[in-house]
Design a protein around this motif. Structure first.
Motif, PDB file in Angstrom:
ATOM      1  N   SER A  22       0.887  -1.309   0.234  1.00 51.76           N
ATOM      2  CA  SER A  22      -0.068   0.050  -0.214  1.00 51.76           C
ATOM      3  C   SER A  22       1.028   1.215   0.012  1.00 51.76           C
ATOM      4  CB  SER A  22      -0.803   0.080   1.204  1.00 51.76           C
ATOM      5  OG  SER A  22      -0.084   0.303   2.246  1.00 51.76           O
ATOM      6  N   GLU A  23       1.861   1.310   0.736  1.00 55.56           N
ATOM      7  CA  GLU A  23       2.935   2.296   0.706  1.00 55.56           C
ATOM      8  C   GLU A  23       3.749   2.583  -0.463  1.00 55.56           C
ATOM      9  OE1 GLU A  23       5.502   1.527   3.922  1.00 55.56           O
ATOM     10  OE2 GLU A  23       4.219   2.145   5.515  1.00 55.56           O
ATOM     11  N   ASN A  24       3.866   1.556  -1.109  1.00 58.77           N
ATOM     12  CA  ASN A  24       4.495   1.812  -2.491  1.00 58.77           C
ATOM     13  C   ASN A  24       3.754   2.083  -3.853  1.00 58.77           C
ATOM     14  OD1 ASN A  24       6.852   0.764  -1.602  1.00 58.77           O
ATOM     15  ND2 ASN A  24       6.868  -1.339  -2.157  1.00 58.77           N
ATOM     16  N   LEU A  25       2.046   1.794  -3.330  1.00 59.07           N
ATOM     17  CA  LEU A  25       1.462   2.041  -4.444  1.00 59.07           C
ATOM     18  C   LEU A  25       0.438   3.579  -4.224  1.00 59.07           C
ATOM     19  CD1 LEU A  25      -0.248  -1.613  -4.873  1.00 59.07           C
ATOM     20  CD2 LEU A  25       1.063  -0.307  -6.762  1.00 59.07           C
ATOM     21  N   PHE A  26       0.896   3.995  -2.939  1.00 60.24           N
ATOM     22  CA  PHE A  26       0.375   5.047  -2.436  1.00 60.24           C
ATOM     23  C   PHE A  26      -1.158   5.048  -2.296  1.00 60.24           C
ATOM     24  CE2 PHE A  26       4.256   6.360  -4.662  1.00 60.24           C
ATOM     25  CZ  PHE A  26       4.988   7.114  -3.592  1.00 60.24           C
ATOM     26  N   ILE A  27      -1.577   3.954  -1.877  1.00 57.54           N
ATOM     27  CA  ILE A  27      -2.979   3.777  -1.684  1.00 57.54           C
ATOM     28  C   ILE A  27      -3.127   3.339  -0.292  1.00 57.54           C
ATOM     29  CG2 ILE A  27      -3.753   3.420  -3.995  1.00 57.54           C
ATOM     30  CD1 ILE A  27      -3.722   0.492  -3.569  1.00 57.54           C
ATOM     31  N   THR A  28      -4.337   3.066   0.494  1.00 56.58           N
ATOM     32  CA  THR A  28      -4.390   2.556   1.750  1.00 56.58           C
ATOM     33  C   THR A  28      -4.651   0.942   1.686  1.00 56.58           C
ATOM     34  OG1 THR A  28      -6.833   2.315   1.497  1.00 56.58           O
ATOM     35  CG2 THR A  28      -6.055   4.655   2.239  1.00 56.58           C
ATOM     36  N   GLN A  29      -4.158   0.433   2.986  1.00 56.47           N
ATOM     37  CA  GLN A  29      -3.983  -1.006   2.994  1.00 56.47           C
ATOM     38  C   GLN A  29      -5.363  -1.720   2.795  1.00 56.47           C
ATOM     39  OE1 GLN A  29      -1.742  -2.021   6.586  1.00 56.47           O
ATOM     40  NE2 GLN A  29      -2.634  -4.083   6.375  1.00 56.47           N
ATOM     41  N   SER A  30      -6.410  -0.878   3.243  1.00 53.85           N
ATOM     42  CA  SER A  30      -7.725  -1.513   3.186  1.00 53.85           C
ATOM     43  C   SER A  30      -8.188  -1.516   1.559  1.00 53.85           C
ATOM     44  CB  SER A  30      -8.777  -0.826   3.868  1.00 53.85           C
ATOM     45  OG  SER A  30      -8.922   0.756   3.333  1.00 53.85           O
ATOM     46  N   ALA A  31      -7.592  -0.547   0.610  1.00 53.45           N
ATOM     47  CA  ALA A  31      -7.761  -0.584  -0.726  1.00 53.45           C
ATOM     48  C   ALA A  31      -7.091  -1.625  -1.351  1.00 53.45           C
ATOM     49  CB  ALA A  31      -7.522   0.882  -1.119  1.00 53.45           C
ATOM     50  N   VAL A  32      -5.685  -1.787  -0.891  1.00 55.84           N
ATOM     51  CA  VAL A  32      -4.839  -3.106  -1.549  1.00 55.84           C
ATOM     52  C   VAL A  32      -5.730  -4.370  -1.086  1.00 55.84           C
ATOM     53  CG1 VAL A  32      -2.787  -4.691  -0.895  1.00 55.84           C
ATOM     54  CG2 VAL A  32      -2.644  -1.942  -1.357  1.00 55.84           C
ATOM     55  N   SER A  33      -6.327  -4.540   0.066  1.00 48.03           N
ATOM     56  CA  SER A  33      -7.122  -5.807   0.619  1.00 48.03           C
ATOM     57  C   SER A  33      -8.259  -6.121  -0.510  1.00 48.03           C
ATOM     58  CB  SER A  33      -7.324  -5.690   2.155  1.00 48.03           C
ATOM     59  OG  SER A  33      -6.238  -5.858   2.925  1.00 48.03           O
ATOM     60  N   ALA A  34      -9.175  -4.913  -0.526  1.00 44.44           N
ATOM     61  CA  ALA A  34     -10.099  -4.903  -1.353  1.00 44.44           C
ATOM     62  C   ALA A  34      -9.998  -5.289  -2.949  1.00 44.44           C
ATOM     63  CB  ALA A  34     -10.868  -3.498  -1.373  1.00 44.44           C
ATOM     64  N   ARG A  35      -8.791  -5.020  -3.367  1.00 45.77           N
ATOM     65  CA  ARG A  35      -8.597  -5.116  -4.850  1.00 45.77           C
ATOM     66  C   ARG A  35      -8.169  -6.758  -4.916  1.00 45.77           C
ATOM     67  NH1 ARG A  35      -4.680  -0.021  -6.774  1.00 45.77           N
ATOM     68  NH2 ARG A  35      -6.208   1.557  -6.873  1.00 45.77           N
ATOM     69  N   ILE A  36      -7.423  -7.045  -3.947  1.00 42.46           N
ATOM     70  CA  ILE A  36      -6.784  -8.449  -4.016  1.00 42.46           C
ATOM     71  C   ILE A  36      -8.247  -9.284  -3.851  1.00 42.46           C
ATOM     72  CG2 ILE A  36      -5.506 -10.454  -2.888  1.00 42.46           C
ATOM     73  CD1 ILE A  36      -3.881  -8.349  -4.576  1.00 42.46           C
ATOM     74  N   LYS A  37      -9.183  -8.949  -3.123  1.00 45.18           N
ATOM     75  CA  LYS A  37     -10.227  -9.738  -2.750  1.00 45.18           C
ATOM     76  C   LYS A  37     -11.219  -9.617  -4.112  1.00 45.18           C
ATOM     77  CE  LYS A  37     -13.062 -12.213  -0.374  1.00 45.18           C
ATOM     78  NZ  LYS A  37     -12.652 -13.658   0.023  1.00 45.18           N
ATOM     79  N   LEU A  38     -11.248  -8.482  -4.666  1.00 47.73           N
ATOM     80  CA  LEU A  38     -11.878  -8.450  -6.210  1.00 47.73           C
ATOM     81  C   LEU A  38     -11.303  -9.359  -7.119  1.00 47.73           C
ATOM     82  CD1 LEU A  38     -12.629  -4.633  -6.581  1.00 47.73           C
ATOM     83  CD2 LEU A  38     -14.406  -6.452  -6.449  1.00 47.73           C
ATOM     84  N   LEU A  39     -10.275  -9.454  -6.990  1.00 52.37           N
ATOM     85  CA  LEU A  39      -9.392 -10.163  -8.059  1.00 52.37           C
ATOM     86  C   LEU A  39      -9.682 -11.652  -7.856  1.00 52.37           C
ATOM     87  CD1 LEU A  39      -7.628 -10.202 -10.736  1.00 52.37           C
ATOM     88  CD2 LEU A  39      -5.396 -10.085  -9.144  1.00 52.37           C
ATOM     89  N   GLU A  40      -9.443 -12.053  -6.491  1.00 56.80           N
ATOM     90  CA  GLU A  40      -9.646 -13.583  -6.137  1.00 56.80           C
ATOM     91  C   GLU A  40     -11.183 -14.040  -6.649  1.00 56.80           C
ATOM     92  OE1 GLU A  40      -6.477 -14.235  -2.243  1.00 56.80           O
ATOM     93  OE2 GLU A  40      -8.401 -13.240  -2.068  1.00 56.80           O
ATOM     94  N   ASN A  41     -12.315 -12.850  -6.275  1.00 59.46           N
ATOM     95  CA  ASN A  41     -13.585 -13.285  -6.712  1.00 59.46           C
ATOM     96  C   ASN A  41     -13.716 -13.416  -8.106  1.00 59.46           C
ATOM     97  OD1 ASN A  41     -14.143 -13.183  -3.848  1.00 59.46           O
ATOM     98  ND2 ASN A  41     -14.955 -11.019  -3.794  1.00 59.46           N
TER      99      ASN A  41
END
Length: 282
Positions: A22-41
């Motif tokens: 999240s720090e490297n992408l300049f987004i929140t940690q919750s946004a990273v988790s949500a994106r990974i969950k979307l991709l997994e779904n």
């Protein structure tokens, strides 16, 4: 869009940490988790094993890495191609083995930039079998390899012959030939690798294995040891007595070839760029 999900997945797979990603992408940690969950779904599989203390890729996640990199490369290629559609520029997509970039291609790219105005470059690194596949499927326009593919539809042209010499950080180290202590094995393709195995069969296994001569050179200068490196990369360090040639060691050479489709619509611009190589031993 899905591209952002893939970029996030690749960053998490590289760092194996949601917070660092999240720090490297300049987004929140919750946004990273949500994106990974979307991709997994979307894929219907788990990409990461979250059951342990440290994050791990699942087998499905490991398989996705290659496809994600390919998709992002194609998306970049598409964006650039569309972006230059109304101009006179030509897009040229260049693929190469990792070890060839530092040997000859960096300077060649600079020559293209300085001498040909109406060209837009995209570069990427591939394994040899991926280069052949990408060339035939028109994903890339030029492929640089040590061993050119013998395919009827392809033109292969030798652009350089590169001498490889054994260098060491220890002056007058006569034991290098026999022991190869702290030896770094650099990947120059199977031809050189097989010669090396025959001539150094009694030597101990290499301490380190590296795919890029530049990485091996930097490591050697910092940590010491020995390695086969291209002559033009070591010249200034030999002059400064930071590296020493092992005179009794065999000298290898690698021919570098550029391959492209004979019926490519970009054949004229490809030939023009290849003429910027000096066509001499370097």
């Amino acid at each position: 869009m899905k591209i952002e999900l893939l970029k996030t997945f690749l960053e998490v797979s590289r760092t194996l940490h949601f917070r660092v990603a999240s720090e490297n992408l300049f987004i929140t940690q919750s946004a990273v988790s949500a994106r990974i969950k979307l991709l997994e779904n979307d894929l219907g599989v788990l990409l990461f094993d979250r059951s342990q203390k440290h994050l791990k890729l699942t087998p499905e996640g490991n398989r996705l890495i290659k496809h994600a990199n390919e998709l992002l490369f194609m998306w970049q290629k598409t964006k650039q191609d569309v972006g230059i559609a109304d101009s006179d520029n030509h897009q040229l997509v260049i693929g190469s083995m990792m070890s060839i970039w530092d040997i000859v291609l960096q300077d060649w790219l600079k020559k293209i930039h300085r001498n040909i105005d109406d060209i837009s470059l995209i570069t990427n690194t591939f394994a040899p079998h991926e280069l052949r596949k990408s060339l035939l499927s028109r994903v890339i326009d030029i492929a640089f390899l040590f061993e050119p593919p013998f395919v009827e539809d392809l033109i292969s042209e030798k652009v350089a012959t590169v001498p490889l010499q054994l260098v060491t950080t220890e002056e007058h180290d006569k034991a290098v030939m026999a022991s190869l202590n702290n030896y770094i094995m650099v990947d120059y393709g199977e031809s050189v690798n097989s010669q090396h195995r025959r001539e150094f069969q009694d030597a101990p296994p290499a301490k380190h294995y590296m795919s890029q001569p530049r990485i091996a050179l930097d490591f050697l200068l910092d940590a010491g040891g020995s390695a086969y490196l291209p002559r033009q990369m070591t010249f200034e360090y030999i002059e400064k007595n930071k590296l020493f040639i092992v005179e009794e060691a065999p000298v290898y050479s690698r021919e570098i070839f550029a391959s492209y489709l004979a019926k490519s619509q970009k054949a004229d611009i490809i030939v023009q760029t290849l003429q910027l190589f000096p066509h001499i031993t370097i």
